[in-house]
Design a protein around this motif. Structure first.
Motif, PDB file in Angstrom:
ATOM      1  N   SER A 102       0.815  -1.220   0.000  1.00  0.00           N
ATOM      2  CA  SER A 102       0.000   0.000   0.000  1.00  0.00           C
ATOM      3  C   SER A 102       0.844   1.264   0.000  1.00  0.00           C
ATOM      4  CB  SER A 102      -0.975   0.012   1.173  1.00  0.00           C
ATOM      5  OG  SER A 102      -0.296   0.185   2.388  1.00  0.00           O
ATOM      6  N   ASN A 103       2.118   1.145   0.367  1.00  0.00           N
ATOM      7  CA  ASN A 103       3.024   2.294   0.342  1.00  0.00           C
ATOM      8  C   ASN A 103       3.949   2.263  -0.874  1.00  0.00           C
ATOM      9  OD1 ASN A 103       2.730   4.028   2.884  1.00  0.00           O
ATOM     10  ND2 ASN A 103       2.567   1.936   3.639  1.00  0.00           N
ATOM     11  N   SER A 104       3.687   1.364  -1.810  1.00  0.00           N
ATOM     12  CA  SER A 104       4.456   1.249  -3.055  1.00  0.00           C
ATOM     13  C   SER A 104       5.954   1.153  -2.808  1.00  0.00           C
ATOM     14  CB  SER A 104       4.151   2.440  -3.979  1.00  0.00           C
ATOM     15  OG  SER A 104       2.785   2.494  -4.266  1.00  0.00           O
ATOM     16  N   ILE A 105       6.337   0.332  -1.832  1.00  0.00           N
ATOM     17  CA  ILE A 105       7.745   0.133  -1.513  1.00  0.00           C
ATOM     18  C   ILE A 105       8.254  -1.021  -2.374  1.00  0.00           C
ATOM     19  CG2 ILE A 105       9.382  -0.520   0.299  1.00  0.00           C
ATOM     20  CD1 ILE A 105       7.423   0.810   2.289  1.00  0.00           C
ATOM     21  N   SER A 106       9.215  -0.731  -3.229  1.00  0.00           N
ATOM     22  CA  SER A 106       9.686  -1.735  -4.180  1.00  0.00           C
ATOM     23  C   SER A 106      11.050  -2.318  -3.810  1.00  0.00           C
ATOM     24  CB  SER A 106       9.763  -1.126  -5.582  1.00  0.00           C
ATOM     25  OG  SER A 106      10.652  -0.029  -5.582  1.00  0.00           O
ATOM     26  N   ASN A 107      11.709  -1.778  -2.806  1.00  0.00           N
ATOM     27  CA  ASN A 107      13.056  -2.243  -2.450  1.00  0.00           C
ATOM     28  C   ASN A 107      13.057  -3.129  -1.209  1.00  0.00           C
ATOM     29  OD1 ASN A 107      12.409  -0.113  -0.720  1.00  0.00           O
ATOM     30  ND2 ASN A 107      14.543   0.509  -0.497  1.00  0.00           N
ATOM     31  N   CYS A 108      11.916  -3.742  -0.911  1.00  0.00           N
ATOM     32  CA  CYS A 108      11.781  -4.549   0.307  1.00  0.00           C
ATOM     33  C   CYS A 108      11.576  -6.015  -0.031  1.00  0.00           C
ATOM     34  CB  CYS A 108      10.609  -4.044   1.147  1.00  0.00           C
ATOM     35  SG  CYS A 108      10.366  -4.993   2.657  1.00  0.00           S
ATOM     36  N   GLU A 109      12.340  -6.844   0.638  1.00  0.00           N
ATOM     37  CA  GLU A 109      12.157  -8.294   0.562  1.00  0.00           C
ATOM     38  C   GLU A 109      11.639  -8.754   1.920  1.00  0.00           C
ATOM     39  OE1 GLU A 109      14.799 -12.374   0.035  1.00  0.00           O
ATOM     40  OE2 GLU A 109      15.753 -10.432  -0.250  1.00  0.00           O
ATOM     41  N   ILE A 110      10.531  -9.466   1.932  1.00  0.00           N
ATOM     42  CA  ILE A 110       9.955  -9.964   3.179  1.00  0.00           C
ATOM     43  C   ILE A 110      10.243 -11.462   3.276  1.00  0.00           C
ATOM     44  CG2 ILE A 110       7.831 -10.328   4.496  1.00  0.00           C
ATOM     45  CD1 ILE A 110       6.738  -7.798   3.074  1.00  0.00           C
ATOM     46  N   ILE A 111      10.844 -11.855   4.388  1.00  0.00           N
ATOM     47  CA  ILE A 111      11.161 -13.255   4.626  1.00  0.00           C
ATOM     48  C   ILE A 111      10.338 -13.713   5.820  1.00  0.00           C
ATOM     49  CG2 ILE A 111      12.970 -14.907   5.222  1.00  0.00           C
ATOM     50  CD1 ILE A 111      14.927 -13.024   3.749  1.00  0.00           C
ATOM     51  N   LYS A 112       9.495 -14.706   5.588  1.00  0.00           N
ATOM     52  CA  LYS A 112       8.585 -15.178   6.634  1.00  0.00           C
ATOM     53  C   LYS A 112       9.287 -16.219   7.508  1.00  0.00           C
ATOM     54  CE  LYS A 112       3.980 -16.781   7.387  1.00  0.00           C
ATOM     55  NZ  LYS A 112       3.432 -18.081   7.273  1.00  0.00           N
ATOM     56  N   LYS A 113      10.346 -15.774   8.158  1.00  0.00           N
ATOM     57  CA  LYS A 113      11.135 -16.612   9.062  1.00  0.00           C
ATOM     58  C   LYS A 113      11.687 -15.726  10.167  1.00  0.00           C
ATOM     59  CE  LYS A 113      12.550 -20.059   5.746  1.00  0.00           C
ATOM     60  NZ  LYS A 113      13.630 -20.876   5.229  1.00  0.00           N
ATOM     61  N   GLY A 114      12.054 -16.371  11.273  1.00  0.00           N
ATOM     62  CA  GLY A 114      12.721 -15.667  12.354  1.00  0.00           C
ATOM     63  C   GLY A 114      14.221 -15.671  12.126  1.00  0.00           C
ATOM     64  N   VAL A 115      14.918 -14.915  12.947  1.00  0.00           N
ATOM     65  CA  VAL A 115      16.381 -14.832  12.854  1.00  0.00           C
ATOM     66  C   VAL A 115      16.962 -15.230  14.202  1.00  0.00           C
ATOM     67  CG1 VAL A 115      18.343 -13.269  12.505  1.00  0.00           C
ATOM     68  CG2 VAL A 115      16.270 -12.996  11.126  1.00  0.00           C
ATOM     69  N   GLY A 116      17.976 -16.083  14.164  1.00  0.00           N
ATOM     70  CA  GLY A 116      18.623 -16.524  15.391  1.00  0.00           C
ATOM     71  C   GLY A 116      20.040 -16.969  15.119  1.00  0.00           C
ATOM     72  N   ASP A 117      20.698 -17.473  16.149  1.00  0.00           N
ATOM     73  CA  ASP A 117      22.091 -17.879  16.013  1.00  0.00           C
ATOM     74  C   ASP A 117      22.244 -19.351  15.626  1.00  0.00           C
ATOM     75  OD1 ASP A 117      21.249 -18.948  18.395  1.00  0.00           O
ATOM     76  OD2 ASP A 117      23.029 -18.390  19.519  1.00  0.00           O
ATOM     77  N   GLN A 118      21.131 -20.059  15.455  1.00  0.00           N
ATOM     78  CA  GLN A 118      21.167 -21.469  15.068  1.00  0.00           C
ATOM     79  C   GLN A 118      20.098 -21.732  14.019  1.00  0.00           C
ATOM     80  OE1 GLN A 118      20.572 -23.900  18.524  1.00  0.00           O
ATOM     81  NE2 GLN A 118      22.114 -22.831  19.729  1.00  0.00           N
ATOM     82  N   ASN A 119      20.374 -22.721  13.179  1.00  0.00           N
ATOM     83  CA  ASN A 119      19.381 -23.148  12.209  1.00  0.00           C
ATOM     84  C   ASN A 119      18.483 -24.164  12.905  1.00  0.00           C
ATOM     85  OD1 ASN A 119      17.913 -23.724   9.958  1.00  0.00           O
ATOM     86  ND2 ASN A 119      19.556 -24.766   8.869  1.00  0.00           N
ATOM     87  N   ALA A 120      17.272 -23.778  13.217  1.00  0.00           N
ATOM     88  CA  ALA A 120      16.369 -24.640  13.976  1.00  0.00           C
ATOM     89  C   ALA A 120      14.929 -24.298  13.649  1.00  0.00           C
ATOM     90  CB  ALA A 120      16.607 -24.458  15.474  1.00  0.00           C
ATOM     91  N   THR A 121      14.042 -25.235  13.948  1.00  0.00           N
ATOM     92  CA  THR A 121      12.612 -24.990  13.859  1.00  0.00           C
ATOM     93  C   THR A 121      12.091 -24.871  15.281  1.00  0.00           C
ATOM     94  OG1 THR A 121      12.453 -26.234  11.804  1.00  0.00           O
ATOM     95  CG2 THR A 121      10.408 -25.889  13.038  1.00  0.00           C
TER      96      THR A 121
END
Length: 140
Positions: A102-121
């Motif tokens: 809705s704000n016409s932002i074209s330089n954004c990538e959305i990643i539907k994941k969390g960020v942490g220090d380990q690769n885990a679920t």
């Protein structure tokens, strides 16, 4: 103007104001009510970041970790060549997508994941009355 829109089966309030935010979707919880009343969230932090990067080259990447509704993404996207927004919660990432669009932002990538220090679920505990308080719970 206030409108209602359905995203991910949740009623969202659409806010359009001439404040820090351009067009902002939110949902009816504590953070959403704050947006509805004041039109901003953590505006002091956003202003500090804007001041710090004022006049800096715009070829950098801004990481919005735990982006939620996209307050930082929306307000800082014009200052960077790329914004990467991480949001693991389904409803919050749906709202984030709507706000970026809705704000016409074209330089954004959305990643539907969390960020942490380990690769885990991990399990994400969503707080019903305040989406900003959602947290992970380690399982053994």
């Amino acid at each position: 103007m206030f409108f209602l829109r359905m995203i991910a089966s949740e009623a969202l309030t659409y806010i359009q104001r001439n404040t820090e935010f351009k067009n902002m979707y939110t949902y009816p919880d504590t953070a959403g009510k704050y947006f509805w009343l004041y039109g901003s969230w953590e505006s002091w932090n956003i202003k500090i970041i804007q001041k710090h990067f004022l006049g800096a080259p715009t070829n950098g990447t801004f990481l919005d970790i735990g982006a939620n509704l996209g307050c930082y993404t929306i307000n800082l996207s014009h200052m960077f060549s790329k914004v990467i927004s991480f949001e693991p919660a389904s409803i919050a990432s749906s709202v984030l997508y709507a706000n970026v669009e809705s704000n016409s932002i074209s330089n954004c990538e959305i990643i539907k994941k969390g960020v942490g220090d380990q690769n885990a679920t991990l399990n994400l505990n969503i707080t019903a009355n305040n989406s900003g308080l959602s947290s992970i719970k380690y399982t053994t």
